[in-house]
Scaffold this motif. Structure first.
Motif, PDB file in Angstrom:
ATOM      1  N   ARG A 121       1.022  -1.164  -0.268  1.00 21.73           N
ATOM      2  CA  ARG A 121       0.282   0.205   0.195  1.00 21.73           C
ATOM      3  C   ARG A 121       0.780   1.666  -0.590  1.00 21.73           C
ATOM      4  NH1 ARG A 121      -4.799  -2.419   1.151  1.00 21.73           N
ATOM      5  NH2 ARG A 121      -6.064  -0.086   1.205  1.00 21.73           N
ATOM      6  N   LEU A 122       0.387   2.233  -0.750  1.00 24.01           N
ATOM      7  CA  LEU A 122       0.950   3.427  -0.394  1.00 24.01           C
ATOM      8  C   LEU A 122       1.205   3.677   0.835  1.00 24.01           C
ATOM      9  CD1 LEU A 122      -0.265   5.663  -3.296  1.00 24.01           C
ATOM     10  CD2 LEU A 122       1.657   4.054  -3.927  1.00 24.01           C
ATOM     11  N   GLY A 127       1.430   9.394  -0.914  1.00 28.15           N
ATOM     12  CA  GLY A 127       0.093   9.971  -1.551  1.00 28.15           C
ATOM     13  C   GLY A 127       0.223  11.529  -1.677  1.00 28.15           C
ATOM     14  N   ILE A 135      -1.228   8.789 -11.230  1.00 31.38           N
ATOM     15  CA  ILE A 135      -1.398   7.589 -11.045  1.00 31.38           C
ATOM     16  C   ILE A 135      -0.526   6.994 -10.893  1.00 31.38           C
ATOM     17  CG2 ILE A 135      -2.901   6.803 -12.464  1.00 31.38           C
ATOM     18  CD1 ILE A 135      -1.587   5.467 -14.131  1.00 31.38           C
ATOM     19  N   HIS A 157      -6.105  -5.967  -5.258  1.00 30.95           N
ATOM     20  CA  HIS A 157      -6.320  -4.753  -6.536  1.00 30.95           C
ATOM     21  C   HIS A 157      -5.309  -5.435  -6.932  1.00 30.95           C
ATOM     22  CE1 HIS A 157     -10.771  -2.776  -6.753  1.00 30.95           C
ATOM     23  NE2 HIS A 157     -10.491  -3.361  -5.475  1.00 30.95           N
ATOM     24  N   SER A 171       0.546  -3.068  -7.582  1.00 27.04           N
ATOM     25  CA  SER A 171      -0.899  -2.740  -6.872  1.00 27.04           C
ATOM     26  C   SER A 171      -0.784  -1.129  -7.958  1.00 27.04           C
ATOM     27  CB  SER A 171      -1.097  -1.679  -5.599  1.00 27.04           C
ATOM     28  OG  SER A 171       0.139  -1.405  -5.098  1.00 27.04           O
ATOM     29  N   TRP A 173      -2.647   3.055  -8.445  1.00 28.76           N
ATOM     30  CA  TRP A 173      -3.020   4.298  -7.593  1.00 28.76           C
ATOM     31  C   TRP A 173      -3.684   5.082  -8.205  1.00 28.76           C
ATOM     32  CZ3 TRP A 173      -4.375   2.252  -2.456  1.00 28.76           C
ATOM     33  CH2 TRP A 173      -3.938   0.985  -2.260  1.00 28.76           C
ATOM     34  N   LYS A 175      -5.025   8.939  -7.859  1.00 24.93           N
ATOM     35  CA  LYS A 175      -5.495  10.464  -6.769  1.00 24.93           C
ATOM     36  C   LYS A 175      -6.233  11.672  -7.599  1.00 24.93           C
ATOM     37  CE  LYS A 175      -3.334  13.940  -3.602  1.00 24.93           C
ATOM     38  NZ  LYS A 175      -2.302  14.094  -2.495  1.00 24.93           N
ATOM     39  N   ARG A 181      -7.563  10.031  -0.278  1.00 26.44           N
ATOM     40  CA  ARG A 181      -6.051   9.570  -0.605  1.00 26.44           C
ATOM     41  C   ARG A 181      -6.349   8.250  -1.493  1.00 26.44           C
ATOM     42  NH1 ARG A 181      -4.025   7.104   5.014  1.00 26.44           N
ATOM     43  NH2 ARG A 181      -3.186   5.725   3.131  1.00 26.44           N
ATOM     44  N   PRO A 182      -5.234   8.499  -2.033  1.00 27.79           N
ATOM     45  CA  PRO A 182      -5.721   7.993  -3.778  1.00 27.79           C
ATOM     46  C   PRO A 182      -6.191   6.565  -3.685  1.00 27.79           C
ATOM     47  CG  PRO A 182      -3.106   8.576  -3.009  1.00 27.79           C
ATOM     48  CD  PRO A 182      -4.052   7.917  -1.845  1.00 27.79           C
ATOM     49  N   VAL A 183      -7.331   6.216  -4.428  1.00 26.08           N
ATOM     50  CA  VAL A 183      -7.716   4.607  -4.597  1.00 26.08           C
ATOM     51  C   VAL A 183      -6.814   3.919  -5.693  1.00 26.08           C
ATOM     52  CG1 VAL A 183      -9.855   6.520  -4.371  1.00 26.08           C
ATOM     53  CG2 VAL A 183      -8.815   5.976  -6.552  1.00 26.08           C
ATOM     54  N   ALA A 184      -6.827   2.675  -5.037  1.00 28.70           N
ATOM     55  CA  ALA A 184      -6.686   1.222  -5.971  1.00 28.70           C
ATOM     56  C   ALA A 184      -7.700   1.111  -7.382  1.00 28.70           C
ATOM     57  CB  ALA A 184      -6.625   0.469  -4.405  1.00 28.70           C
TER      58      ALA A 184
END
Ligand SMILES: [Zn+2]
Length: 203
Positions: A121-122, A127, A135, A157, A171, A173, A175, A181-184
């Motif tokens: 995860r970021l 982020g 992205i 994801h 993964s 992401w 923004k 927060r950035p979405v996956a």
């Protein structure tokens, strides 16, 4: 390409990316996939950093055609400190090309020396360093315990598998705005799924 009422083609990279009802899907080309995973392997156990280029195919898709590692990034096992001037030079060079391909964002890796999965995860810093609309493709990488065929896990994801002596988990992401927060994003990479050789050892 469809023409609008004025007879002009719409700008290639100005199409808005609605998050509803679904976030856009990210298509990873063979070139982009290899660019990310080989950069992550090359500098292991340090972080790699690079730029992603491609185009947006409309409200539902982002196509990453190329992943180019930035050699000037100061790589440490904990954090990449990108050379801002280098980022700027690359952006400017890409923007001056008369092609549909445009900068889309960045990629970097999260290495873990131990025989356990690296963080996929970021981080909050990751982020915060993304600009709205950009992205980020993240490659978690750690030493391989056993060979794993490449497959996509819709629950997390993530796209994961083995390459040489490493396991990787990718993964993606987006923004979408400054407040969240950035979405996956869902990753679609036919090359990774179809390339069984990637799952074997090089030796
Ligand atoms: Zn990171």
């Amino acid at each position: 390409m469809a023409l609008n009422t004025r007879g002009l083609a719409p700008p290639a990279n100005r199409i808005p990316l609605p998050l509803q009802p679904l976030p856009p899907r990210l298509y990873l080309s063979e070139n982009a996939f290899l660019g990310v995973v080989l950069a992550a392997v090359e500098v292991f156990n340090k972080e790699c950093l690079g730029i992603l280029t491609g185009y947006r195919s409309g409200g539902s898709g982002i196509v990453v055609q190329r992943a180019v590692a930035l050699q000037s990034a100061a790589r440490t096992p904990r954090e990449v400190r990108p050379n801002k001037a280098a980022r700027g030079r690359v952006r400017q060079a890409l923007a001056s090309l008369s092609t549909l391909e445009r900068p889309l964002g960045w990629f970097h890796s999260h290495p873990n020396q131990r025989l356990e999965p690296a963080l996929h995860r970021l981080s909050p810093t990751d982020g915060a360093s993304l600009e709205v609309g950009e992205i980020e493709v993240l490659a978690a990488i750690w030493p391989r315990r056993r060979s794993q065929p490449w497959s996509y896990n819709p629950r997390t994801h993530t796209l994961s598998g083995s390459l040489g002596d490493y396991n990787l988990k990718l993964s993606a992401w987006l923004k979408a705005d400054a407040q969240h927060r950035p979405v996956a994003l869902e990753i679609y990479c036919p090359f990774a799924h179809g390339y069984e050789e990637l799952t074997g050892s090089a030796s």
